[in-house]
Write a protein that holds these residues in place. Structure first.
Motif, short mmCIF file in Angstrom:
data_model
loop_
_atom_site.label_atom_id
_atom_site.label_comp_id
_atom_site.label_asym_id
_atom_site.label_seq_id
_atom_site.Cartn_x
_atom_site.Cartn_y
_atom_site.Cartn_z
N ASN A 4 0.84 -1.20 0.00
CA ASN A 4 0.00 0.00 0.00
C ASN A 4 0.87 1.25 0.00
N CYS A 5 0.31 2.36 0.38
CA CYS A 5 0.93 3.65 0.13
C CYS A 5 2.13 3.99 1.03
N VAL A 6 3.12 3.14 1.07
CA VAL A 6 4.39 3.47 1.72
C VAL A 6 5.33 3.90 0.61
N ILE A 7 5.78 5.14 0.68
CA ILE A 7 6.71 5.63 -0.34
C ILE A 7 8.12 5.36 0.19
N LEU A 8 8.83 4.48 -0.51
CA LEU A 8 10.16 4.08 -0.06
C LEU A 8 11.20 5.09 -0.49
N ASN A 9 12.19 5.26 0.36
CA ASN A 9 13.32 6.14 0.09
C ASN A 9 14.34 5.34 -0.71
N ASP A 10 14.49 5.63 -1.99
CA ASP A 10 15.35 4.85 -2.87
C ASP A 10 16.82 4.90 -2.50
N SER A 11 17.26 5.97 -1.86
CA SER A 11 18.68 6.11 -1.53
C SER A 11 19.08 5.35 -0.27
N ILE A 12 18.11 4.82 0.47
CA ILE A 12 18.37 4.12 1.71
C ILE A 12 17.79 2.72 1.61
N PHE A 24 11.77 4.93 4.36
CA PHE A 24 10.53 5.39 3.77
C PHE A 24 10.42 6.91 3.95
N ILE A 25 9.56 7.51 3.14
CA ILE A 25 9.31 8.95 3.24
C ILE A 25 8.16 9.15 4.22
N PRO A 26 8.38 9.85 5.34
CA PRO A 26 7.29 10.04 6.31
C PRO A 26 6.19 10.95 5.76
N LEU A 27 4.99 10.76 6.26
CA LEU A 27 3.86 11.63 5.93
C LEU A 27 4.09 13.00 6.57
N PRO A 28 3.42 14.04 6.10
CA PRO A 28 3.56 15.36 6.74
C PRO A 28 3.19 15.28 8.23
N GLY A 29 4.06 15.76 9.09
CA GLY A 29 3.83 15.75 10.53
C GLY A 29 4.03 14.41 11.21
N GLU A 30 4.56 13.45 10.49
CA GLU A 30 4.74 12.10 11.05
C GLU A 30 6.07 11.99 11.79
N LEU A 31 6.02 11.41 12.99
CA LEU A 31 7.21 11.21 13.81
C LEU A 31 7.38 9.73 14.10
N VAL A 32 8.57 9.20 13.89
CA VAL A 32 8.87 7.80 14.20
C VAL A 32 9.24 7.72 15.67
N VAL A 33 8.50 6.89 16.42
CA VAL A 33 8.75 6.77 17.85
C VAL A 33 9.32 5.41 18.24
N TYR A 34 9.33 4.45 17.31
CA TYR A 34 9.86 3.12 17.62
C TYR A 34 10.36 2.46 16.34
N ARG A 35 11.50 1.76 16.45
CA ARG A 35 12.05 0.93 15.38
C ARG A 35 12.39 -0.42 15.98
N PHE A 81 6.29 -9.35 0.42
CA PHE A 81 6.04 -7.95 0.10
C PHE A 81 7.23 -7.12 0.57
N GLN A 82 7.32 -5.90 0.08
CA GLN A 82 8.43 -5.01 0.41
C GLN A 82 8.09 -4.06 1.55
N SER A 83 6.83 -3.64 1.63
CA SER A 83 6.41 -2.74 2.71
C SER A 83 4.92 -2.91 2.96
N PHE A 84 4.52 -2.53 4.18
CA PHE A 84 3.12 -2.59 4.56
C PHE A 84 2.84 -1.46 5.54
N ASN A 85 1.67 -0.86 5.41
CA ASN A 85 1.27 0.31 6.19
C ASN A 85 -0.07 0.02 6.84
N LEU A 86 -0.17 0.23 8.16
CA LEU A 86 -1.42 -0.03 8.87
C LEU A 86 -1.81 1.20 9.68
N PRO A 87 -2.75 2.01 9.17
CA PRO A 87 -3.21 3.18 9.94
C PRO A 87 -3.96 2.74 11.19
#
Length: 175
Positions: A4-12, A24-35, A81-87
Motif C-alpha cells: 500500500n501507500c508506503v513511499i520508499l526512500n530509494d537512496s536508503i 521510507f518517506i514520512p507523511l507530513p507531521g509524522e514522527l517515528v517513535v519506535y524501530r 512484500f516489500q512494505s506494509f502500512n497499517l493506519p
C-alpha cells in the motif's frame, strides 16, 4: 511489492545501520517513535484471498509512528512484500501473546474497506476482516506495545470514540 501507500526512500535500504535515516518517506507531521530490531517477522492473514494461500509473510523492521504502524522488509531476507502500512483507524483489536517458549508475538485485527487502497489481494465491493501478527525474534516488544498503545488510544479519541465511564459505586444498604 509494496502492499500500500508506503513511499520508499530509494537512496536508503532497510538494512542500513544509520539510525538517523529512514527507508521510507514520512507523511507530513509524522514522527517515528519506535524501530524494531532487524529480524522482526510479520504475517498478514487474509480471509477469502484471491491468492492460492491466505497469508503473506516477510522479515524486516517494524516502525511505529504517530500516524501508523509500518513494516519495511529486509532486502537480505526478503518476503512476500516489500512494505506494509497499517493506519491506527483500521485496527479493531490487538493483543500481546507471551508464550513459555519462543518469541513474543503481537496480534491485531484490522478492517479493509477498499482493497485497492491497501494493496491486499481481496475482492472489491465488500469489507474484509484481516489479521496481522508481528513476531519479535530479537526483543523490542515492550517498547513497541508502549508506543503503539499511546497512539492507538489517541487516534481513537481524535476519531470521536470516547471511553465509557464506569458507573459510580453505591454501597449496599445495610440491614
Amino acid at each position: 511489492m509494496s502492499l500500500n501507500c508506503v513511499i520508499l526512500n530509494d537512496s536508503i535500504t532497510s538494512d542500513t545501520s544509520n539510525d538517523s535515516s529512514l527507508p521510507f518517506i514520512p507523511l507530513p507531521g509524522e514522527l517515528v517513535v519506535y524501530r524494531s530490531p532487524d529480524r522482526t517477522s510479520l504475517q498478514i492473514t487474509i480471509p477469502h484471498s484471491l491468492m492460492r494461500r491466505n497469508f503473506l509473510k516477510a522479515v524486516g523492521k517494524v516502525y511505529v509512528t504517530n500516524k501508523r504502524v509500518l513494516m519495511i522488509t529486509s532486502a537480505l531476507r526478503g518476503g512476500d512484500f516489500q512494505s506494509f502500512n497499517l493506519p491506527y483507524r483500521t485496527i479493531t483489536q490487538s493483543e500481546l501473546v507471551t508464550p513459555w517458549i519462543g518469541a513474543t508475538r503481537w496480534r491485531c485485527s484490522f478492517i479493509v474497506v477498499n482493497p485497492l487502497e491497501c494493496g491486499l489481494p481481496l475482492a472489491s465491493n465488500q469489507t474484509h476482516h484481516c489479521s496481522l501478527e508481528i513476531v519479535f525474534n530479537e526483543g523490542g516488544f515492550v517498547e513497541f506495545v508502549k508506543e503503539f498503545e499511546t497512539f492507538f488510544v489517541e487516534a481513537g479519541r481524535s476519531a470521536g470514540i470516547e471511553e465509557e465511564d464506569l458507573p459510580a459505586y453505591q454501597e449496599p444498604d445495610s440491614m
